[in-house]
Motif scaffolding. Structure first.
Motif, PDB file in Angstrom:
ATOM      1  N   ILE A  80       0.820  -1.211   0.000  1.00 50.00           N
ATOM      2  CA  ILE A  80       0.000   0.000   0.000  1.00 50.00           C
ATOM      3  C   ILE A  80       0.854   1.261   0.000  1.00 50.00           C
ATOM      4  N   VAL A  81       1.919   1.280   0.810  1.00 50.08           N
ATOM      5  CA  VAL A  81       2.744   2.491   0.877  1.00 50.08           C
ATOM      6  C   VAL A  81       3.384   2.817  -0.470  1.00 50.08           C
ATOM      7  N   ASP A  82       3.563   1.805  -1.339  1.00 52.70           N
ATOM      8  CA  ASP A  82       4.126   2.062  -2.668  1.00 52.70           C
ATOM      9  C   ASP A  82       3.106   2.695  -3.607  1.00 52.70           C
ATOM     10  N   LEU A  83       1.833   2.572  -3.297  1.00 51.19           N
ATOM     11  CA  LEU A  83       0.792   3.179  -4.122  1.00 51.19           C
ATOM     12  C   LEU A  83       0.490   4.614  -3.714  1.00 51.19           C
ATOM     13  N   LEU A  84       0.779   4.929  -2.459  1.00 45.70           N
ATOM     14  CA  LEU A  84       0.421   6.243  -1.925  1.00 45.70           C
ATOM     15  C   LEU A  84       1.356   7.335  -2.440  1.00 45.70           C
ATOM     16  N   PRO A  85       0.849   8.551  -2.562  1.00 43.28           N
ATOM     17  CA  PRO A  85       1.668   9.633  -3.105  1.00 43.28           C
ATOM     18  C   PRO A  85       2.617  10.275  -2.096  1.00 43.28           C
ATOM     19  N   TRP A  86       2.641   9.781  -0.881  1.00 41.85           N
ATOM     20  CA  TRP A  86       3.468  10.386   0.150  1.00 41.85           C
ATOM     21  C   TRP A  86       4.654   9.489   0.481  1.00 41.85           C
ATOM     22  N   ASP A  87       5.795  10.100   0.741  1.00 42.92           N
ATOM     23  CA  ASP A  87       6.975   9.340   1.141  1.00 42.92           C
ATOM     24  C   ASP A  87       6.912   9.132   2.649  1.00 42.92           C
ATOM     25  N   LEU A  88       6.660   7.910   3.053  1.00 39.99           N
ATOM     26  CA  LEU A  88       6.519   7.603   4.474  1.00 39.99           C
ATOM     27  C   LEU A  88       7.793   7.009   5.063  1.00 39.99           C
ATOM     28  N   SER A  89       8.834   6.873   4.238  1.00 39.95           N
ATOM     29  CA  SER A  89      10.060   6.211   4.692  1.00 39.95           C
ATOM     30  C   SER A  89      10.767   6.960   5.815  1.00 39.95           C
ATOM     31  N   SER A  90      10.618   8.280   5.862  1.00 41.14           N
ATOM     32  CA  SER A  90      11.339   9.050   6.884  1.00 41.14           C
ATOM     33  C   SER A  90      10.459   9.418   8.075  1.00 41.14           C
TER      34      SER A  90
END
Length: 173
Positions: A55-65
């Motif tokens: 899901i995080v790969d589909l979202l437009p936000w960078d959540l890695s940081s």
């Protein structure tokens, strides 16, 4: 044609584009490099549009940081997105994700979408775009790819079916 070094340094950017449904040629065209340059860069990495999308790969936000990413991914809103995408992809879900998906659908029916407050959390906010996605898609991101469109497009006609526990809920266990 530019050199292979014109591709982003981070392979994850390329992987996200493939998961989002872009072909190696489309990625190459976007960066002004050859298709072979993209293929060579991704060689040996297990990347497929057929793989269940994270899901995080589909979202437009960078959540890695985001410092609290593990906690963020346990939020009810995120679980609703996960349940929504799982249903559209034909996968079974836990009762918890099913319940969260019902909440998400109720909010979508009220004209809201999922957004992300930078460095904070997922929130619901009034729809302000015409993208017809379940998430607020930032203009800066350009047009969503085919995989994003397939899995994050909002279809109110399917709302009842997605919330029917006795119908096509596809619960695990």
């Amino acid at each position: 044609m530019r050199s292979r070094s014109d591709l982003p340094e981070d392979d994850n950017t390329l992987i996200k584009l493939v998961v989002a449904g872009y072909t190696h040629q489309q990625i190459a065209d976007a960066y002004g490099v050859s298709r072979q340059a993209v293929s060579q860069r991704l060689k040996g990495k297990v990347v497929s549009r057929q793989t269940f999308p994270v899901i995080v790969d589909l979202l437009p936000w960078d959540l890695s940081s985001v410092p609290s990413r593990p906690a963020l991914l346990r939020l009810h809103i995120y679980k609703g997105l996960r349940g929504y995408v799982s249903w559209l992809d034909g996968r079974s879900v836990s009762m918890e994700d099913f319940t969260a998906r019902k909440t998400l659908i109720n909010r979508l029916l009220k004209g809201e979408v999922v957004s992300f407050r930078e460095g904070e959390k997922f929130v619901y906010e009034p729809r302000s775009d015409a993208a017809n996605l379940v998430v607020a898609w930032p203009d800066i991101m350009g047009e969503p790819g085919p995989q994003v469109r397939r899995l994050l497009t909002w279809n109110p006609a399917k709302a009842q079916e997605m919330c029917d526990l006795n119908g096509a809920a596809r619960l695990k266990g």
